[in-house]
Design an enzyme around this catalytic site. Sequence first.
Site, PDB file in Angstrom:
ATOM      1  N   ILE A  61       0.957  -1.194  -0.032  1.00 30.59           N
ATOM      2  CA  ILE A  61       0.207   0.108  -0.144  1.00 30.59           C
ATOM      3  C   ILE A  61       0.844   1.243   0.099  1.00 30.59           C
ATOM      4  CG2 ILE A  61      -0.150  -0.060   2.418  1.00 30.59           C
ATOM      5  CD1 ILE A  61      -2.965   0.835   2.119  1.00 30.59           C
ATOM      6  N   ALA A  62       0.455   2.166  -0.810  1.00 29.24           N
ATOM      7  CA  ALA A  62       1.336   3.468  -0.912  1.00 29.24           C
ATOM      8  C   ALA A  62       0.566   4.632  -1.033  1.00 29.24           C
ATOM      9  CB  ALA A  62       2.385   3.101  -2.038  1.00 29.24           C
ATOM     10  N   VAL A  63       0.791   5.593  -0.795  1.00 26.33           N
ATOM     11  CA  VAL A  63       0.213   7.169  -0.957  1.00 26.33           C
ATOM     12  C   VAL A  63       1.321   7.974  -1.168  1.00 26.33           C
ATOM     13  CG1 VAL A  63      -1.136   8.896  -0.128  1.00 26.33           C
ATOM     14  CG2 VAL A  63      -1.825   6.540   0.704  1.00 26.33           C
ATOM     15  N   GLU A  68       2.280  -7.373   7.002  1.00 26.48           N
ATOM     16  CA  GLU A  68       3.691  -7.223   7.554  1.00 26.48           C
ATOM     17  C   GLU A  68       3.806  -5.731   7.358  1.00 26.48           C
ATOM     18  OE1 GLU A  68       3.866  -9.554   5.086  1.00 26.48           O
ATOM     19  OE2 GLU A  68       3.569 -11.137   6.387  1.00 26.48           O
ATOM     20  N   TYR A 108      -3.353   0.955  10.446  1.00 23.32           N
ATOM     21  CA  TYR A 108      -3.742  -0.286  10.431  1.00 23.32           C
ATOM     22  C   TYR A 108      -4.550  -0.497  11.929  1.00 23.32           C
ATOM     23  CZ  TYR A 108      -0.511  -0.947   6.892  1.00 23.32           C
ATOM     24  OH  TYR A 108       0.239  -0.917   5.574  1.00 23.32           O
TER      25      TYR A 108
END
Length: 158
Positions: A82-84, A115, A127
Amino acid sequence: MFTPITLDTSSGLLLNMRLLVESDLADVLLLERSVHSHPWRQSSFEDCLDGRQRCWLAECNGVLAGYVVVTYGGGDAELLNIAVAPKYQRKGIGSCLLQYAVSYVKDHADMMFLEVRVSNRKAIELYAREGFFEVGQRKNYYPTNNGHEDALLMACQL
C-alpha cells in the site's frame, strides 16, 4: 469486469478507484520508489495484471494518489503493498485504500494479514485504527541500508 468507483476521503478528496493496467506500470513504479526505501520490482506489479494479486489505483483529479495490492486464498487474505504519494499523505487516502481492499476480500477470506516495518509508526497507527491487531513479529524481515529490520505481523478479522 471491474467497474471504476468513486470514494470520498475523510478530508473531502474524491478518489477514482480502478484496477491497474499495463500502461500504469511506469507511474506506479515512480510512486513506489518515492515512498519505499526498498521498492518492489516491476515484475511484482506485473503479477497483478495476470490475476495472482489485485492492485487498485486511487486517482485524484486524474493523478495517481496511491494504490493497494491484495491477494487471498485458503480463507485468508494478505495486504501485500500500500502506498500514498507524498503530496497526498495524511488526507485519508490510506484509510480509503485499506477499507476498499478489506471490502474486496471479505467475501473470500475470514482474516486479513499484513507485515509492516516496526519503525513505521504512522502505518501501524493506520492499521490499528482500521481494526488490525498485532499477532507477532518476523525477525530481520525487511532489508535496510545497513542490515535488516523486524516486521510486525498484524491481522484483522473480516
